[in-house]
Write an enzyme that holds these catalytic residues in place. Structure first.
Site, mmCIF file in Angstrom:
data_model
loop_
_atom_site.group_PDB
_atom_site.id
_atom_site.type_symbol
_atom_site.label_atom_id
_atom_site.label_comp_id
_atom_site.label_asym_id
_atom_site.label_seq_id
_atom_site.Cartn_x
_atom_site.Cartn_y
_atom_site.Cartn_z
ATOM 1 N N SER A 60 -17.014 65.488 -51.795
ATOM 2 C CA SER A 60 -18.083 66.475 -51.644
ATOM 3 C C SER A 60 -18.310 67.285 -52.921
ATOM 4 O O SER A 60 -17.358 67.681 -53.597
ATOM 5 C CB SER A 60 -17.742 67.440 -50.506
ATOM 6 O OG SER A 60 -18.673 68.503 -50.496
ATOM 7 N N LYS A 65 -19.932 67.262 -37.444
ATOM 8 C CA LYS A 65 -21.104 68.121 -37.198
ATOM 9 C C LYS A 65 -21.387 68.339 -35.707
ATOM 10 O O LYS A 65 -21.927 69.363 -35.330
ATOM 11 C CB LYS A 65 -22.340 67.521 -37.869
ATOM 12 C CG LYS A 65 -22.328 67.711 -39.376
ATOM 13 C CD LYS A 65 -23.539 67.112 -40.037
ATOM 14 C CE LYS A 65 -23.442 67.314 -41.535
ATOM 15 N NZ LYS A 65 -24.513 66.690 -42.291
ATOM 16 N N ASP A 107 -29.318 71.745 -42.388
ATOM 17 C CA ASP A 107 -29.651 70.397 -42.892
ATOM 18 C C ASP A 107 -31.152 70.138 -42.775
ATOM 19 O O ASP A 107 -31.762 69.562 -43.664
ATOM 20 C CB ASP A 107 -28.929 69.320 -42.058
ATOM 21 C CG ASP A 107 -27.532 69.023 -42.577
ATOM 22 O OD1 ASP A 107 -27.230 69.367 -43.738
ATOM 23 O OD2 ASP A 107 -26.729 68.461 -41.803
ATOM 24 N N ALA A 127 -28.436 57.507 -36.479
ATOM 25 C CA ALA A 127 -28.583 58.338 -35.272
ATOM 26 C C ALA A 127 -27.432 59.325 -35.153
ATOM 27 O O ALA A 127 -27.101 59.776 -34.059
ATOM 28 C CB ALA A 127 -28.658 57.435 -34.044
ATOM 29 N N ASN A 145 -30.922 52.262 -35.592
ATOM 30 C CA ASN A 145 -29.509 52.533 -35.858
ATOM 31 C C ASN A 145 -28.686 51.280 -35.614
ATOM 32 O O ASN A 145 -29.085 50.420 -34.822
ATOM 33 C CB ASN A 145 -29.030 53.657 -34.925
ATOM 34 C CG ASN A 145 -27.662 54.172 -35.300
ATOM 35 O OD1 ASN A 145 -27.394 54.418 -36.481
ATOM 36 N ND2 ASN A 145 -26.788 54.342 -34.326
ATOM 37 N N TYR A 147 -25.946 61.306 -51.700
ATOM 38 C CA TYR A 147 -26.057 61.676 -53.114
ATOM 39 C C TYR A 147 -24.925 61.121 -53.976
ATOM 40 O O TYR A 147 -24.866 61.351 -55.178
ATOM 41 C CB TYR A 147 -26.160 63.198 -53.283
ATOM 42 C CG TYR A 147 -24.963 63.994 -52.820
ATOM 43 C CD1 TYR A 147 -24.915 64.514 -51.536
ATOM 44 C CD2 TYR A 147 -23.891 64.243 -53.671
ATOM 45 C CE1 TYR A 147 -23.824 65.245 -51.107
ATOM 46 C CE2 TYR A 147 -22.803 64.976 -53.248
ATOM 47 C CZ TYR A 147 -22.768 65.473 -51.962
ATOM 48 O OH TYR A 147 -21.685 66.212 -51.533
ATOM 49 N N GLY A 162 -30.706 61.847 -52.759
ATOM 50 C CA GLY A 162 -29.964 62.720 -51.849
ATOM 51 C C GLY A 162 -29.586 64.084 -52.404
ATOM 52 O O GLY A 162 -29.263 64.998 -51.638
HETATM 53 P P1 ATR Z 1 -23.558 62.251 -40.213
HETATM 54 O O1 ATR Z 1 -23.151 63.562 -39.655
HETATM 55 O O2 ATR Z 1 -23.448 62.178 -41.716
HETATM 56 O O3 ATR Z 1 -24.875 61.784 -39.699
HETATM 57 P P2 ATR Z 1 -22.198 60.576 -38.290
HETATM 58 O O4 ATR Z 1 -22.636 61.513 -37.207
HETATM 59 O O5 ATR Z 1 -20.784 60.106 -38.321
HETATM 60 O O6 ATR Z 1 -22.440 61.200 -39.726
HETATM 61 O O7 ATR Z 1 -23.218 59.323 -38.241
HETATM 62 C C1 ATR Z 1 -23.077 58.232 -39.102
HETATM 63 C C2 ATR Z 1 -24.313 57.332 -38.997
HETATM 64 O O8 ATR Z 1 -24.193 56.287 -39.972
HETATM 65 C C3 ATR Z 1 -24.461 56.624 -37.652
HETATM 66 O O9 ATR Z 1 -25.836 56.430 -37.404
HETATM 67 C C4 ATR Z 1 -23.766 55.269 -37.914
HETATM 68 O O10 ATR Z 1 -24.182 54.214 -37.076
HETATM 69 P P3 ATR Z 1 -23.493 53.977 -35.614
HETATM 70 O O11 ATR Z 1 -24.079 55.034 -34.698
HETATM 71 O O12 ATR Z 1 -23.880 52.610 -35.223
HETATM 72 O O13 ATR Z 1 -22.003 54.163 -35.816
HETATM 73 C C5 ATR Z 1 -24.230 55.007 -39.325
HETATM 74 N N1 ATR Z 1 -23.347 54.092 -40.079
HETATM 75 C C6 ATR Z 1 -22.112 54.339 -40.558
HETATM 76 N N2 ATR Z 1 -21.615 53.267 -41.225
HETATM 77 C C7 ATR Z 1 -22.594 52.316 -41.155
HETATM 78 C C8 ATR Z 1 -22.709 50.975 -41.652
HETATM 79 N N3 ATR Z 1 -21.715 50.394 -42.338
HETATM 80 N N4 ATR Z 1 -23.864 50.307 -41.405
HETATM 81 C C9 ATR Z 1 -24.879 50.869 -40.713
HETATM 82 N N5 ATR Z 1 -24.827 52.138 -40.216
HETATM 83 C C10 ATR Z 1 -23.707 52.839 -40.436
#
Ligand code: ATR
Length: 276
Positions: free
Chosen positions: A15, A66, A102, A127, A149, A221, A242
């Site tokens: 971060s 979050k 955000d 999502a 998603n 980012y 980003g």
């Molecule tokens: P944030 O708070 O940053 O949104 P999160 O709530 O953990 O983080 O959500 C991560 C998102 O990235 C989800 O939409 C996840 O898809 P899934 O709901 O199917 O898990 C998506 N994501 C994470 N890794 C991924 C990957 N390798 N390919 C496609 N989508 C991915």
């Protein structure tokens, strides 16, 4: 006494919140330091209790906390509640208040490039917590939104949630359902580039889909030039990296924590230097 703030996430070491917030504290002479709290899920409850008593004056919350962090808070603003995710916590006398800024960051980053969002057709990838903030802002501004998603089911849940709130229909699907998707703007909110640094654009999008959009935004980012941003740039499509959303939400967090105006240019420069 020096006030303590920090980023709560897992992992958290990537971060740039510490770099940007510490530069801002210093610039206005605010006696505070911003650290890193990389807390594994099984220690989250204990950590949140410690936050109240130690005390830690404020937290920036990132993936994957979050949504889950809301259960430890005393109060949550209406917009954060409607989004279903918190990205900023303020500790006032041992009571923890949750905010979501955000969506403000996403809004400013988008509007400075595309102008108003009303009636724009926007496709959102992801999502999770960040996607929810994004869809909330887009619907509030009157955009036409669809969400795709990896897990189509989660996209559908998100759509159901906002259907009640905004009486808006949000089209949804899995990533494989995107074969003929088109629109004005494509917003990438997944953590794919962070969870899988070797991921390719084809792991996220069907071949040839990018040319169906006139603007592409990636909220990741690190790296600043994600495979998506690189491909969109090569096609001559307007790009939004980003760092923009990150900066604008960091400015809002700073205002919440300090009650002072944010030194935006100092923060922008600190971020730019860290991303070189
Ligand atoms: P944030 O708070 O940053 O949104 P999160 O709530 O953990 O983080 O959500 C991560 C998102 O990235 C989800 O939409 C996840 O898809 P899934 O709901 O199917 O898990 C998506 N994501 C994470 N890794 C991924 C990957 N390798 N390919 C496609 N989508 C991915």
């Amino acid at each position: 006494m020096t006030k303590k703030y920090g980023i709560l996430a897992y992992p958290a070491k990537h971060s740039l919140s510490p770099v940007v917030q510490n530069a801002a504290f210093k610039a206005i002479g605010f006696d505070a330091e911003f650290g890193i709290f990389e807390i594994p899920e099984n220690e989250l409850a204990g950590f949140m209790e410690q936050v109240k008593h130690e005390p830690i004056s404020g937290l920036s919350v990132s993936a994957p906390y979050k949504e889950v962090v809301t259960q430890y808070l005393n109060e949550i603003t209406q917009d954060a509640r409607e989004i279903g995710a918190v990205n900023t916590i303020v500790n006032r006398g041992g009571n923890l208040y949750g905010y979501n800024v955000d969506y403000i960051g996403i809004n400013k980053a988008l509007e400075e490039v595309v102008g108003g969002l009303s009636d724009k057709k926007v496709v959102v990838l992801g999502a999770g917590g960040a996607a929810k903030a994004c869809v909330y802002d887009l619907l509030k501004e009157g955009a036409l939104v669809s969400v795709y998603n990896r897990s189509a089911e989660k996209a559908l849940e998100l759509a159901e949630h906002f259907k009640e709130l905004f009486e808006a229909v949000v089209e949804t699907g899995g990533l494989d359902d995107m074969t003929d998707v088109r629109g004005d703007i494509l917003v990438q909110t997944t953590s794919i580039w962070m969870t899988d640094p070797d991921a390719k654009l084809s792991d996220l999008l069907p071949e040839g889909i990018l040319k169906n959009f006139s603007c592409v935004m990636d909220i990741v980012y690190k790296p600043l030039e994600t495979p998506l941003i690189k491909a969109a740039g090569e096609l001559g499509i307007k790009i939004i990296t980003g760092d923009k959303m990150f900066l604008y939400q960091a400015v809002e967090q700073f205002k919440l924590w300090t009650g002072r105006d944010a030194p935006v240019e100092v923060m922008r420069q600190a971020l730019e230097d860290a991303l070189i």
